[in-house]
Write an enzyme that holds these catalytic residues in place. Structure first.
Site, PDB file in Angstrom:
ATOM      1  N   ASP A   9       0.814  -1.552   0.182  1.00  0.00           N
ATOM      2  CA  ASP A   9      -0.284  -0.288  -0.088  1.00  0.00           C
ATOM      3  C   ASP A   9       1.371   1.218  -0.065  1.00  0.00           C
ATOM      4  OD1 ASP A   9      -2.452   1.867   0.392  1.00  0.00           O
ATOM      5  OD2 ASP A   9      -1.619   1.779   2.292  1.00  0.00           O
ATOM      6  N   ASP A  11      -0.204   5.044   1.123  1.00  0.00           N
ATOM      7  CA  ASP A  11      -0.534   6.292   2.006  1.00  0.00           C
ATOM      8  C   ASP A  11      -0.632   5.267   3.405  1.00  0.00           C
ATOM      9  OD1 ASP A  11      -1.254   8.995   0.304  1.00  0.00           O
ATOM     10  OD2 ASP A  11      -2.998   7.453  -0.678  1.00  0.00           O
ATOM     11  N   ASP A 161      -1.982  -0.734   5.836  1.00  0.00           N
ATOM     12  CA  ASP A 161      -1.667   0.269   7.035  1.00  0.00           C
ATOM     13  C   ASP A 161      -3.135  -0.060   7.411  1.00  0.00           C
ATOM     14  OD1 ASP A 161      -2.150   1.818   4.879  1.00  0.00           O
ATOM     15  OD2 ASP A 161      -1.515   3.362   7.161  1.00  0.00           O
TER      16      ASP A 161
END
Length: 211
Positions: A9, A11, A161
């Protein structure tokens, strides 16, 4: 032996964008009809799943694609200021030197990601970047990447996250490493039962070798 592919991922996992995204979201709150995020609110939202956040905010599902487009446009203006998560650069180099193939799947724009990687001398580490607008998960994008790159599910590991990263990886039948340095709290991530939950990028290589 099949080469393993590690998909990240962007961001909150590679780029330290959470504060910038909160600032942008607060500036757009009135226009899109949802509540602003105070520091106390942010701590609470970190414990929520993506669906719970949308429900809690009160934003119309119809407005979300337009909001995401605007957020990405405003984030473009801040790209020069954004930096990698501390320790992630060294971890990525380590993974590449160990022979792993690295890629990115993100709901951010490919333009923003590419600019960030170039600014922070990370671009050479990644074989591919895929961008797509998703509200609840990235399963469709992950499956498209697996098909287009002809990747076997057992050779792919996702690193993210948020709870939606875990959910999407599960649906795509790939292993997932949840990272505690991004948006969702370690407790929220643990509730989704990722294959691994780590607290620092230096742990990536160790757990990937166990996958």
């Amino acid at each position: 032996m099949t080469q393993k592919v590690i998909i990240f991922d962007f961001d909150g996992t590679i780029a330290d964008t959470v504060d910038a995204l909160v600032t942008i979201a607060n500036r757009l709150a009135v226009e899109f009809g949802y509540i602003q995020i105070t520091p106390e609110e942010l701590a609470r939202l970190r414990t929520f799943s993506s669906r719970e956040i949308i429900k809690y905010s009160g934003i119309s599902l119809f407005k979300i694609p337009f909001l995401l487009k605007k957020v990405k446009g405003e984030l473009k203006q801040k790209i020069q200021e954004l930096r990698p998560i501390p320790g992630i650069h060294a971890a990525l180099i380590e993974l590449q030197e160990e022979g792993y193939r690295l890629g990115i799947i993100t709901s951010n724009s490919q333009e923003n990601v590419t600019a960030f990687l170039k600014n922070n001398e990370l671009a050479y580490l990644f074989d591919f970047i895929y961008s797509g607008v998703t509200i609840f998960g990235k399963t469709t994008i992950i499956n498209n990447v697996l098909r287009q790159k002809q990747l076997k599910t057992q050779a792919v590991i996702y690193v993210g996250d948020e709870t939606r990263d875990i959910e999407a990886s599960r649906k795509a039948n790939i292993k997932v490493i949840a990272v505690a340095w991004g948006f969702n709290s370690p407790e929220a991530l643990a509730q989704q039962n990722p294959d691994f939950l780590i607290n620092h990028p230096s742990q990536l290589l160790e757990v990937i070798k166990k996958c």
